[in-house]
Design an enzyme around this catalytic site. Structure first.
Site, PDB file in Angstrom:
ATOM      1  N   ASP A 110      36.553   7.046 -17.263  1.00  0.00           N
ATOM      2  CA  ASP A 110      36.184   7.889 -18.390  1.00  0.00           C
ATOM      3  C   ASP A 110      37.486   8.280 -19.081  1.00  0.00           C
ATOM      4  O   ASP A 110      38.572   8.129 -18.510  1.00  0.00           O
ATOM      5  CB  ASP A 110      35.437   9.116 -17.884  1.00  0.00           C
ATOM      6  CG  ASP A 110      35.012  10.057 -19.002  1.00  0.00           C
ATOM      7  OD1 ASP A 110      34.714   9.563 -20.110  1.00  0.00           O
ATOM      8  OD2 ASP A 110      35.002  11.274 -18.775  1.00  0.00           O
ATOM      9  N   ASP A 112      37.922  11.465 -21.570  1.00  0.00           N
ATOM     10  CA  ASP A 112      38.127  12.901 -21.742  1.00  0.00           C
ATOM     11  C   ASP A 112      38.082  13.628 -20.407  1.00  0.00           C
ATOM     12  O   ASP A 112      37.093  13.543 -19.670  1.00  0.00           O
ATOM     13  CB  ASP A 112      37.058  13.470 -22.692  1.00  0.00           C
ATOM     14  CG  ASP A 112      37.160  12.845 -24.072  1.00  0.00           C
ATOM     15  OD1 ASP A 112      38.260  12.841 -24.635  1.00  0.00           O
ATOM     16  OD2 ASP A 112      36.130  12.349 -24.579  1.00  0.00           O
ATOM     17  N   ASP A 422      35.195  12.734 -14.518  1.00  0.00           N
ATOM     18  CA  ASP A 422      35.367  14.165 -14.232  1.00  0.00           C
ATOM     19  C   ASP A 422      34.052  14.921 -14.198  1.00  0.00           C
ATOM     20  O   ASP A 422      34.001  16.051 -13.710  1.00  0.00           O
ATOM     21  CB  ASP A 422      36.254  14.801 -15.308  1.00  0.00           C
ATOM     22  CG  ASP A 422      35.528  14.930 -16.641  1.00  0.00           C
ATOM     23  OD1 ASP A 422      35.173  16.039 -17.038  1.00  0.00           O
ATOM     24  OD2 ASP A 422      35.303  13.881 -17.279  1.00  0.00           O
TER      25      ASP A 422
END
Length: 586
Positions: A110, A112, A422
């Site tokens: 990922d 961000d 995250d």
């Protein structure tokens, strides 16, 4: 419950608080400082997953509690370099389920809060201020909100918002509420029990009545919700009667969505990435090492191409665009496939019928594809935007679903994919449950947490002793009360037992208060309001339980992968039941 083997004294301190070896967290694997082993030994050692490395030296480490990266650019230390480097305790990769990297053919990321670690003091403050303006100017809230300020350290992940009651909760792994606030006012124990512990049916604490703060993006909106709860309670005349706590949360979410939709936040970040994003010089060496080891790498992000290009250019070139300087596309060499606008978690569902579009990297124009294969464009198209001219080294797309990705990477089995993210739900849970991907969760807060755990190891041992004293006194009290029930006890003996009982009850209260105060003070070392991220009292927190259930691996930074062999076999620690603690040598 997993308990590490004997040499892992740090992890052991979480449970038994017994320390067999004075392990230095800077040299956590048990290798004496100054002694350099061969790479073969390091392959076995890294991660400290069960190998005995011999003598351990005394702790001489220096303290490092800063969770952010240094602004000073320095040469990163990676596993594949010729320089031997110890793995700091805060940069360990921890294992919940066995994962042999030799079986992984593709590693995905990922962007961000995974590859791009945002600075909360600037990025979250920017999001907070933008949300406030939307509430005032678009949703007609009081202009007093414009004078509010944001404490970016107040909220933590793993909290649950009770939309209906205006409460903010922290629960243990069994979903028992341990800490609760109404706005910024702490609820008493009696109020917690009356509200959440006296029902015949257990509450699931899920949508639609509750909101989960499971991503760092949610911290600003959680803080703003608490402020609005207090504002409504203290100023009922300034809030319409039909606007309850749930409506206020809905408005906050709507304001956040408006901020993202109009591009205000991302435009500010794109203008000055260095102000909002931590620079991690280990990302590029990590990606190179994975690709050199024969693995495919891919990026799947919900961000669109224009923003993705700016952020990744900053992370991979160690510079930000200034003035007329434009982003280059050099960072694409580190990936085989890039999918933007993926709309996770829906992307992970095989029955998702979203179309997959190619992205022209210079213009950002979307191009039709047949499941990834370029389709001829109708009419005349410029040479620059023609799909036949796209560099085959990295394919850039928008939308689609996981089946498109598997086809592009020629994945034969879902278990061959490791995905790093995250978001416990958007990245980890969905990819794990729906696909069987292997997963790694990035928990930036973990670095400071494990460092503090090491600092407080003596305190935690004292806590265990206080808890044992408390249990011993209570057992004596129960025995005396039982003895006093017998009718054949003589009067003088009953008087003596009663006096002893009174004395023990006083002692019980003293020990209870001492234990509670010491436990509270210990947790406040981690966070003044919510305590240790992964614990509530002696129980794992709900967040920790989710990490254990859905993340094969977890670590503080994505670039910690660069400290380990790309062929490493990550092994979990042995599971122990409570009845085994005092029997099996740890």
């Amino acid at each position: 419950m997993r308990i590490p083997r004997k040499q892992l004294s740090f992890c052991l301190s979480l449970f038994s608080l017994e320390f067999s070896y004075p392990v230095s967290p800077r040299n956590f694997l048990g290798v004496p400082k100054g002694i350099h082993t061969r790479r073969l030994n390091r392959l076995r050692a890294i991660g400290a997953m069960g190998e005995n490395l011999g003598t351990v030296m005394k702790d001489k480490r220096t303290h490092s509690l800063d969770v952010t990266h240094s602004e000073d650019v320095q040469q990163p230390c990676i596993w594949s370099s010729s320089v031997e480097c110890n793995i700091d305790i805060g940069k360990q990769i921890f294992c919940n389920r066995s994962l042999n990297m030799k079986n992984i053919v593709a590693v995905g990321f990922d962007m961000d809060y995974t590859l791009a670690q945002y600075k909360p003091e600037t990025f979250e403050s920017l999001a907070y201020e933008g949300t406030i303006r939307k509430l005032v100017y678009d949703l007609a809230y009081s202009e007093e909100l414009l004078n509010w300020s944001f404490d970016w350290k107040y909220m933590v992940r793993g909290l649950v918002l009770d939309k209906r009651r205006g409460n903010i909760l922290k629960m243990d792994r069994h979903k028992y509420v341990k800490v609760a606030y109404h706005g910024f006012k702490e609820l008493s124990k009696d109020d917690k029990v009356e509200t959440y512990g006296s029902t015949l049916v257990r509450d699931s604490f899920d949508e639609p009545d509750y909101a989960l703060i499971d991503t760092l993006f949610s911290l600003a909106e959680a803080y703003l919700f608490a402020q609005l709860v207090d504002f409504k309670d203290n100023n009922p005349d300034k809030v319409p009667e039909d606007v309850d706590y749930a409506r206020m949360y809905k408005d906050v979410r709507a304001a956040v969505d408006l901020c993202h939709r109009d591009g205000t936040l991302k435009q500010m970040v794109a203008t000055d990435p260095k102000r909002f994003i931590n620079m991690d010089t280990s990302i590029v060496p990590m990606l190179k090492m994975l690709r050199d080891s024969g693995r495919s790498t891919f990026l799947v992000t919900n961000s669109l191409w224009d923003y993705t290009n700016v952020v990744m250019n900053f992370l991979c070139t160690s510079s930000a665009p200034d003035g007329d300087q434009k982003c280059n596309l050099d960072w694409l060499q580190y990936f085989d496939v890039v999918i933007t606008g993926s709309a996770k978690p829906g992307f992970f569902h095989e029955d998702n019928r979203a179309n997959l579009f190619g992205v022209d990297r210079k213009s950002g124009m979307l191009l039709n594809t047949d499941n990834g294969s370029p389709l001829p464009q109708v009419g005349n198209t410029s040479e620059a935007s023609s799909p036949t001219k796209v560099d085959k080294s990295c394919k850039v797309f928008q939308g689609g679903n996981v089946m498109h990705l598997h086809k592009l990477l020629q994945i034969e089995s879902s278990s061959q994919v490791l995905y790093v993210g995250d978001h416990i739900y958007g990245d980890i849970l969905r990819s794990k449950k729906a696909l069987g991907w292997r997963t790694m969760l990035v928990v930036p807060e973990l670095e400071r947490e494990v460092e503090l755990l090491w600092e407080l190891r003596k305190t935690r041992k004292q806590l265990q002793l206080l808890r044992n004293d408390r249990d011993a006194v209570e057992d004596k009290i129960h025995h005396l009360k039982w003895s006093l029930k017998f009718e054949d006890v003589k009067a003088d003996e009953k008087e003596r037992l009663s006096a002893e009982l009174h004395q023990l009850e006083s002692e019980q209260e003293r020990v209870r208060l001492s234990h509670q105060d010491a436990l509270r003070d210990c947790h406040r070392q981690f966070h003044g309001v919510w305590g240790q991220l992964m614990k509530t009292g002696y129980q794992n927190s709900r967040f920790a339980h989710q990490v254990e259930r859905f993340a094969c691996l977890y670590s503080s930074q994505v670039s910690n992968l660069s400290l380990y062999s790309p062929a490493k076999y990550y092994r979990p620690n042995e599971d122990f039941m409570p009845h085994e603690f005092g029997i099996i040598p740890l």
